[in-house]
Enzyme design. Structure first.
Site, mmCIF file in Angstrom:
data_model
loop_
_atom_site.group_PDB
_atom_site.id
_atom_site.type_symbol
_atom_site.label_atom_id
_atom_site.label_comp_id
_atom_site.label_asym_id
_atom_site.label_seq_id
_atom_site.Cartn_x
_atom_site.Cartn_y
_atom_site.Cartn_z
ATOM 1 N N TYR A 165 34.942 40.021 29.815
ATOM 2 C CA TYR A 165 35.976 40.314 30.800
ATOM 3 C C TYR A 165 35.354 40.617 32.161
ATOM 4 O O TYR A 165 35.774 40.076 33.181
ATOM 5 C CB TYR A 165 36.812 41.506 30.326
ATOM 6 C CG TYR A 165 37.897 41.923 31.295
ATOM 7 C CD1 TYR A 165 39.078 41.184 31.400
ATOM 8 C CD2 TYR A 165 37.757 43.059 32.097
ATOM 9 C CE1 TYR A 165 40.086 41.563 32.277
ATOM 10 C CE2 TYR A 165 38.757 43.444 32.981
ATOM 11 C CZ TYR A 165 39.914 42.691 33.067
ATOM 12 O OH TYR A 165 40.901 43.066 33.942
ATOM 13 N N LYS A 169 35.739 38.483 35.784
ATOM 14 C CA LYS A 169 36.225 39.076 37.030
ATOM 15 C C LYS A 169 35.169 38.991 38.130
ATOM 16 O O LYS A 169 35.501 38.851 39.312
ATOM 17 C CB LYS A 169 36.635 40.533 36.797
ATOM 18 C CG LYS A 169 37.902 40.683 35.970
ATOM 19 C CD LYS A 169 39.120 40.094 36.676
ATOM 20 C CE LYS A 169 40.412 40.389 35.941
ATOM 21 N NZ LYS A 169 41.605 39.883 36.646
#
Length: 258
Positions: A165, A169
């Site tokens: 994750y 990002k």
């Protein structure tokens, strides 16, 4: 050019629940706002979003947009042509994304997990922006907001078990910074926002997967509601200046290191 003399047109992705739904909640309070909200599946719209749509049929339009489907992204322009007032979108808020199924570390993340999060969190937001870009070009406002995460910051790295994750990002953050420089001369204001540790279904679902320790303590000490998060984010959006473009902002108005 603007959408009309008195209205501001917002395009918000990922509005079924959580932060995206709260954006719609707050924006629709102003009857001069026109909001285009996207959901993954029109047949599975939440009751809250349905109620907002029924109460605001003239200034809230809901369309389907699946970030994992290139064909869905390719169909976006055709859908926008039929509903965007005067062909103008003033503010683009890219909120939609996924966290993944479990906490992950670099030593225990499989290939499919990396690729899924990259496709949805890093690549799709830019491909969607490409479709919305011609509508933003016609606006005098030209604000573009990408909802990012502190876990994608390298300069202020926090040791949380969110490798896939966080990496997705971080890749998104690069694109945000690059877009802000590419389009600065056109008058675009493009930023990333960390929404805070927001109490959403995603946070509640994944909280239990984290082992007790620093990260869990961080969540407990900093968690906020969607109402607080989006309220503060809109203060940033409403007052966004050219000098603030190209930067990474915390929801509370402080700057975050890329």
């Amino acid at each position: 050019m603007s959408s009309s003399n008195n209205s501001t047109v917002y395009f918000v992705t990922g509005t079924t629940s959580g932060i995206g739904l709260e954006y719609v909640n707050k924006l629709i309070l102003n009857p001069s706002n026109f909001v285009i909200a996207t959901v993954r599946d029109l047949s599975k719209i939440s009751n809250d979003l349905q109620k907002l749509s029924q109460s605001n049929p003239k200034n809230l339009k809901i369309i389907e947009l699946e970030l994992e489907s290139q064909s869905s992204i390719d169909q976006l322009d055709e859908k926008l042509q039929t509903i965007v007032p005067n062909g103008v979108i003033d503010v683009f808020i890219q909120n939609a994304g996924i966290y993944g199924n479990q906490s992950s570390t670099l030593t225990h993340t499989d290939r499919s997990s990396w690729l899924q999060l990259y496709q949805v969190n890093s690549l799709a937001p830019v491909l969607i922006f490409q479709k919305v870009y011609p509508y933003l070009q016609k606006s005098e406002v030209k604000k573009t907001i990408f909802i990012s995460s502190l876990s994608g910051s390298i300069g202020s790295y926090f040791p949380a078990p969110v490798a896939s994750y966080g990496q997705s990002k971080a890749a998104l953050n690069y694109s945000i910074k690059a877009l802000s420089e590419e389009l600065r001369s056109e008058g675009f204001k493009i930023i990333a926002i960390h929404p805070g540790v927001v109490i959403t279904k995603t946070l509640e679902k994944n909280y239990k997967t984290f082992a007790p320790g620093v990260f869990q303590d961080f969540i407990d000490a900093n968690k906020i509601t969607t109402d607080v998060s989006v309220g503060k984010q809109l203060e940033i959006v409403d007052n966004l200046t050219d000098d603030q473009s190209g930067k990474f902002w915390n929801y509370d108005g402080t700057e975050v290191q890329w």
